[in-house]
Design an enzyme around this catalytic site. Structure first.
Site, PDB file in Angstrom:
ATOM      1  CG  ASP A 103      35.229   0.850-100.494  1.00 26.81           C
ATOM      2  OD1 ASP A 103      35.987   1.833-100.407  1.00 26.81           O
ATOM      3  OD2 ASP A 103      35.188  -0.065 -99.652  1.00 26.81           O
ATOM      4  CG  ASP A 283      38.625   5.255 -98.904  1.00 28.02           C
ATOM      5  OD1 ASP A 283      38.146   4.533 -99.804  1.00 28.02           O
ATOM      6  OD2 ASP A 283      38.347   5.110 -97.707  1.00 28.02           O
TER       7      ASP A 283
END
Ligand SMILES: *[C@@H]1O[C@H](CO)[C@@H](O)[C@H](O)[C@H]1NC(C)=O
Ligand SMILES: *[C@@H]1O[C@H](CO)[C@@H](O)[C@H](O)[C@H]1NC(C)=O
Ligand SMILES: *[C@@H]1O[C@H](CO)[C@@H](O)[C@H](O)[C@H]1NC(C)=O
Ligand SMILES: *[C@@H]1O[C@H](CO)[C@@H](O)[C@H](O)[C@H]1NC(C)=O
Ligand SMILES: *[C@@H]1O[C@H](CO)[C@@H](O)[C@H](O)[C@H]1NC(C)=O
Length: 411
Positions: A103, A283
């Site tokens: 992440d 992301d």
């Protein structure tokens, strides 16, 4: 433990003399294979991504506006990690291996969502509590310092690791490998301060000489496969087919709290504007390409796509697909072309998201709010499967390059 077949590491050392000090550059540096996993239950990818987007915007604004009172209490009931890339990460010595979601949009590394934390002689309880809320879930527990093994060449001692006593939304993964900026850890651990990230510690412990992470993903047509690679300390140029182009982190909040960049998007050979230059983020924790609602509506009218409510994605007829043109992402001085095929969800995975096997779904989706809010797009991993990406803390910049998959017609 890591099996030897799952380890790929190549360390090429080169010396370069700058004006003054001799700089040791490892290029490509130390790499870690990553697996794309697929587990969608109880929601749609688009809803999960939008919940994440709402949270990222909210959280980024708090970081900017209220340095004394960071709070991560905004909650969203989307109990799902949807579709994820994970890495096998060892914690402790001897190490227990955890499957962690990669992440770049959060920065705490933690375990215990599924497989329980196993304490060893290297485990140190810091006595602090830790709690983080994500768009797709949350965890809370106790902060430990422990040895973290990414690969045999990437061993970190005394890494802050959250050990979850409770968590939600992370079924099927053990936790998160947080690759976002360290400021995102502020206020997550009792007593205040930040928790140096995995990449911070790789740098401070001299394992890497530049705080840079390279992410290589490839489009996949099966539910779980090892088809990606994380590189720490440099770029794996064996995976790129162009030079890297870099752009400074945007100064626009809240995107600036993340790996944020300024970008505009045009459609097709006519260059019709879809999104005027604005800030957003790159992301790995988001599946789709999310565009602010006004830009999304422009895309919908240009493509003739319609929203399929059962899967939550745009769907397009085969004749409209024949006419579907490229989207051009203008970032820095470069233009990245997302081909028609790259705009489609892999058809072999249609049924896995509850769709019809013959449908053509698109990976461009609605962010859920109009542009002008400082985080107007998210280039999720369906974009990153077409372009190598680099997260460069040392130089406060993000880089991209093409790969052999940029123009694949695999979908
Ligand atoms: C989440 O779900 C719980 C229980 O179903 C409910 O009490 C709570 O209000 C929900 N929170 C939000 C933000 O929707
Ligand atoms: C854990 O690591 C932090 C940051 O490196 C350090 O400040 C702290 O003293 C360590 N705590 C313990 C209990 O080892
Ligand atoms: C998928 O998620 C469900 C719960 O949401 C979990 O029980 C299951 O183990 C997961 N499967 C995999 C392969 O991770
Ligand atoms: C990369 O940059 C170098 C130097 O500017 C140039 O000579 C080379 O052609 C470029 N390579 C590619 C693949 O664009
Ligand atoms: C873009 O090009 C201009 C002019 O050629 C140059 O000054 C600038 O540094 C470039 N920006 C980036 C991000 O490469």
């Amino acid at each position: 433990m890591f099996s030897s077949t799952s380890l790929i590491s190549a360390v090429l050392l080169a010396l370069s003399v700058a004006a003054g000090p001799v700089v040791l550059i490892r290029e490509p540096s130390l790499t870690l294979p990553i697996v794309r996993r697929f587990n969608l239950t109880g929601t749609t990818i688009a809803d999960a991504d939008r919940a994440r987007a709402v949270h990222l915007k909210d959280n980024g604004k708090k970081l900017k506006s209220d340095s004394q009172h960071y709070r991560r209490q905004s909650s969203f009931n989307v109990t799902n990690t949807a579709v994820t890339y994970t890495a096998d990460v060892g914690v402790g010595s001897p190490a227990t291996t955890y499957s962690l979601l990669i992440d770049t949009g959060s920065s705490n590394t933690w375990v215990g969502a599924d497989k329980a934390y196993v304490q060893t002689s290297t485990s140190e309880n810091t006595g602090k509590s830790v709690s983080v809320t994500y768009g797709s879930g949350s965890f809370s527990g106790t902060e430990y310092n422990d040895t973290v093994t990414l690969s045999s060449d990437l061993v970190i001692t005394g890494q802050g690791v959250g050990v979850a006593s409770t968590s939600s939304g992370f079924e099927g993964v053990d936790g998160i490998l947080g690759l976002g900026p360290v400021d995102l850890t502020e206020g997550t651990v009792s007593g205040g301060g930040t928790v140096p990230t995995v990449t911070d510690n790789l740098l401070s412990q001299g394992t890497i000489t530049e705080e840079v992470v390279g992410v290589y993903y490839a489009p996949t047509t099966v539910e779980s496969t090892t088809n990606g690679e994380l590189t720490f300390g440099g770029v794996d140029t064996s995976k790129t087919t162009s030079n890297m182009s870099y752009v400074a982190i945007t100064s626009t909040s809240p995107a600036s709290a993340y790996w944020g960049v300024d970008q505009s998007i045009t459609y097709g050979s006519s260059g019709t504007e879809v999104l005027s230059s604005t800030a957003g983020i790159v992301d790995t924790g988001t599946t789709l390409v999310l565009l602010a609602t006004d830009a999304y509506n422009t895309y919908v009218s240009l493509t003739g796509a319609t929203l399929d409510n059962s899967v939550g994605l745009l769907s397009i007829s085969s004749s409209d697909y024949e006419n579907l043109q490229s989207l051009f992402f203008n970032i820095g001085n470069q233009t990245y072309e997302l081909t028609a095929n790259a705009q489609t969800w892999p058809r072999s995975l249609n049924t896995a998201i509850g769709g019809s096997s013959n449908a053509i779904y698109l990976i461009v989706s609605d962010l859920g709010s109009d542009s002008g809010e400082g985080l107007d797009f998210i280039n999720g991993y369906t974009f990153l499967e077409r372009f190598y990406s680099v997260y460069d803390t040392t130089n406060s910049r993000v880089g991209f390059a093409t790969t052999e998959h940029t123009t694949d017609t695999s979908n």
